[in-house]
Design a protein around this motif. Structure first.
Motif, PDB file in Angstrom:
ATOM      1  N   ILE A  97      30.170  18.804  25.017  1.00  0.00           N
ATOM      2  CA  ILE A  97      31.201  19.793  25.301  1.00  0.00           C
ATOM      3  C   ILE A  97      31.392  20.661  24.063  1.00  0.00           C
ATOM      4  O   ILE A  97      31.748  20.161  22.990  1.00  0.00           O
ATOM      5  N   ALA A  98      31.160  21.977  24.215  1.00  0.00           N
ATOM      6  CA  ALA A  98      31.320  22.905  23.102  1.00  0.00           C
ATOM      7  C   ALA A  98      32.801  23.237  22.908  1.00  0.00           C
ATOM      8  O   ALA A  98      33.657  22.885  23.723  1.00  0.00           O
ATOM      9  N   GLU A  99      33.099  23.929  21.814  1.00  0.00           N
ATOM     10  CA  GLU A  99      34.483  24.273  21.507  1.00  0.00           C
ATOM     11  C   GLU A  99      35.099  25.162  22.576  1.00  0.00           C
ATOM     12  O   GLU A  99      36.305  25.112  22.819  1.00  0.00           O
ATOM     13  N   VAL A 116      18.818   6.720  22.501  1.00  0.00           N
ATOM     14  CA  VAL A 116      18.813   8.178  22.581  1.00  0.00           C
ATOM     15  C   VAL A 116      19.687   8.715  21.453  1.00  0.00           C
ATOM     16  O   VAL A 116      20.877   8.380  21.364  1.00  0.00           O
ATOM     17  N   LEU A 117      19.096   9.524  20.584  1.00  0.00           N
ATOM     18  CA  LEU A 117      19.838  10.075  19.445  1.00  0.00           C
ATOM     19  C   LEU A 117      20.839  11.113  19.938  1.00  0.00           C
ATOM     20  O   LEU A 117      20.477  12.078  20.611  1.00  0.00           O
ATOM     21  N   ILE A 118      22.108  10.916  19.604  1.00  0.00           N
ATOM     22  CA  ILE A 118      23.172  11.810  20.034  1.00  0.00           C
ATOM     23  C   ILE A 118      23.722  12.639  18.883  1.00  0.00           C
ATOM     24  O   ILE A 118      24.009  13.816  19.031  1.00  0.00           O
ATOM     25  N   ALA A 119      23.890  12.028  17.711  1.00  0.00           N
ATOM     26  CA  ALA A 119      24.425  12.735  16.546  1.00  0.00           C
ATOM     27  C   ALA A 119      23.649  12.279  15.313  1.00  0.00           C
ATOM     28  O   ALA A 119      23.504  11.087  15.075  1.00  0.00           O
ATOM     29  N   GLN A 149      26.827  15.127  12.058  1.00  0.00           N
ATOM     30  CA  GLN A 149      27.178  15.878  13.263  1.00  0.00           C
ATOM     31  C   GLN A 149      28.386  15.252  13.960  1.00  0.00           C
ATOM     32  O   GLN A 149      28.514  14.034  14.038  1.00  0.00           O
ATOM     33  N   ASP A 150      29.228  16.108  14.483  1.00  0.00           N
ATOM     34  CA  ASP A 150      30.443  15.697  15.189  1.00  0.00           C
ATOM     35  C   ASP A 150      30.349  16.266  16.598  1.00  0.00           C
ATOM     36  O   ASP A 150      30.289  17.487  16.765  1.00  0.00           O
ATOM     37  N   VAL A 151      30.291  15.399  17.610  1.00  0.00           N
ATOM     38  CA  VAL A 151      30.017  15.852  18.970  1.00  0.00           C
ATOM     39  C   VAL A 151      31.051  15.274  19.930  1.00  0.00           C
ATOM     40  O   VAL A 151      31.401  14.098  19.857  1.00  0.00           O
ATOM     41  N   LYS A 152      31.519  16.129  20.833  1.00  0.00           N
ATOM     42  CA  LYS A 152      32.383  15.677  21.919  1.00  0.00           C
ATOM     43  C   LYS A 152      31.523  15.508  23.158  1.00  0.00           C
ATOM     44  O   LYS A 152      30.765  16.412  23.526  1.00  0.00           O
ATOM     45  N   LEU A 153      31.617  14.343  23.793  1.00  0.00           N
ATOM     46  CA  LEU A 153      30.730  14.006  24.901  1.00  0.00           C
ATOM     47  C   LEU A 153      31.509  13.661  26.154  1.00  0.00           C
ATOM     48  O   LEU A 153      32.631  13.161  26.092  1.00  0.00           O
TER      49      LEU A 153
END
Length: 422
Positions: A97-99, A116-119, A149-153
């Motif tokens: 989910i992008a900003e 599976v690499l996510i961040a 990396q900081d990711v919202k999933l």
């Protein structure tokens, strides 16, 4: 059933490098020996058959991998941060989910065991050993670590089953799954007893296949009536359907049409999927009494029905054999994904940055220069001088001068802003 969750994952930050010089007896000018920081840990998702829901993420939503260790003297590098592995059920789709709220699919995890690499973790900062040159024998400059990396999933689980058992509420789906497998769904004589999909494994001789009980579909399910969307999404990955119809209902043919209409409205591809249709509750005298009538009515619309009693097992075994055959055929018809051939292409020649002039400042954009800016504290005079030297090596200084930069002008690279002095 917890089958859709939002989580935030943060890869580990890289450890900082350090400024350090050899301190040995009889070696008064030992030179720089500051070690590099360690790389931050990565975040992986790995699917497992040992879990069937996303309940592990119901209350905890933030996860982060370990940061890299600090560098130290004598060219000792910092320890790499420990990777973080999060376990999810097979059949989980991962969306970033992008900003601005836009989503994009990162992975569709349909096989167990493969991480599976996510961040990706940030790289460690350089110690002052890397900044030694013929003109700077004792550099007092080191880099901080790169941020991970900081990711919202969004994790979206859609059960993977060979055969999906569909039908209206109280059609006997739970009784059927209980009879044919070791699954034990809740059973009661009223609609909507089952509020979440149930998986069971059917064993026939040396073969087996997975059935999923899809909770009862009602009119308007495709538009979200009841829990329609939540149920229908789990039907998407079934290879074939077993459509159970309650033979004691007033109009079983209308029930058949209604369920198929909901499949069509939700996804036309589901309506095209092969179905075996079975009239259930043959143990009831009224159903046995109208068997010929129901058989004729369904055959009139192109359906060859099976007649069973899930409660006592009548007619179940031959139906299972036919269902296994249908699963085999559907599996054979699925396209085989050919292994892709890696195509190696040279990176385009040219600058990997761009310079823009605004009313107030010159801005430099580019992944490499912005990462460099984030890893160097330009508030320190020595570090700022080294940062500008790095910009010269990368061609940024020449590009700024071509754009008209003058001494004293403000230059911004990433979040860092400084006055141009060349």
């Amino acid at each position: 059933m917890i089958d859709r969750v939002e989580i935030s994952v943060k890869a580990g930050d890289g450890g900082p490098g350090i400024v350090h010089f050899r301190r040995e007896k009889f070696v008064p000018r030992g030179g720089p020996d500051g070690g590099d920081g360690g790389r931050g840990g990565n975040v992986y998702l790995v699917a497992s058959h040992d879990t069937s829901t996303l309940s592990a993420y119901r209350y905890r939503h933030n996860f982060r991998a370990e940061n890299g260790g600090h560098g130290s003297g004598n060219n000792r590098h910092g320890r790499k941060g420990e990777d973080l592995q999060l376990t999810v059920p097979v059949g989980t789709t991962v969306m970033a989910i992008a900003e601005d709220g836009a989503s994009s699919v990162l992975a569709d995890i349909t096989e167990p065991g493969e991480p599976v690499l996510i961040a990706r973790g940030g790289r460690g900062g350089w110690g002052n050993t890397h900044f030694k040159s013929s003109t700077n024998q004792a550099p007092k400059v080191a880099q901080s670590g790169q941020a991970g990396q900081d990711v919202k999933l969004v994790l979206d689980l859609r059960l993977i089953a060979d055969a999906g058992v569909i039908g209206r509420p109280n059609a006997g789906k739970s009784s059927f799954v209980t009879t044919v497998s070791a699954a034990r769904p809740r059973i009661a004589d009223y609609p909507f007893t089952t509020l979440e999909p149930v998986l069971g494994v059917v064993e026939l001789g040396f073969e087996s296949f997975v059935v999923a009980e899809i909770p009862g579909l009602i009119e308007g399910a495709a538009e979200g009536a009841g829990l329609g969307h939540e149920f229908l999404r789990h039907a998407e990955r079934s290879k074939v359907f077993l459509h159970l119809i309650d033979g004691s209902r007033e109009d079983p043919l209308e029930d058949y049409r209604q369920v198929n209409a909901e499949l069509l409205a939700y996804d036309p591809a589901l309506a095209e999927r092969r179905q075996l249709v079975a009239i259930n509750k043959l143990d009831l005298p009224e159903v046995e009494g109208r068997r010929a009538e129901l058989d004729k009515a369904l055959r009139a619309v192109g359906v060859e029905p099976w007649f069973i009693s899930a409660a006592v097992g009548t007619g179940v075994e031959p139906l299972l054999k036919e269902l296994l055959t249908a699963v085999r055929e559907a599996t054979a018809e699925q396209p085989v994904e050919e292994a892709g051939v890696a195509v190696l292409r040279p990176r385009p020649v040219g600058r990997r940055f761009r310079v823009e002039k605004t009313e107030d400042e010159f801005r430099v954009y580019g992944v490499n220069v912005e990462v460099l800016s984030a890893m160097m504290d330009i508030r320190d005079d020595a570090t700022r001088e080294e940062f500008v030297r790095q910009l010269e090596r990368m061609g940024v200084a020449a590009a700024l001068q071509k754009a008209g930069v003058q001494p004293g002008d403000s230059v911004r690279v990433g979040d860092a802003s400084f006055q141009w002095a060349l």
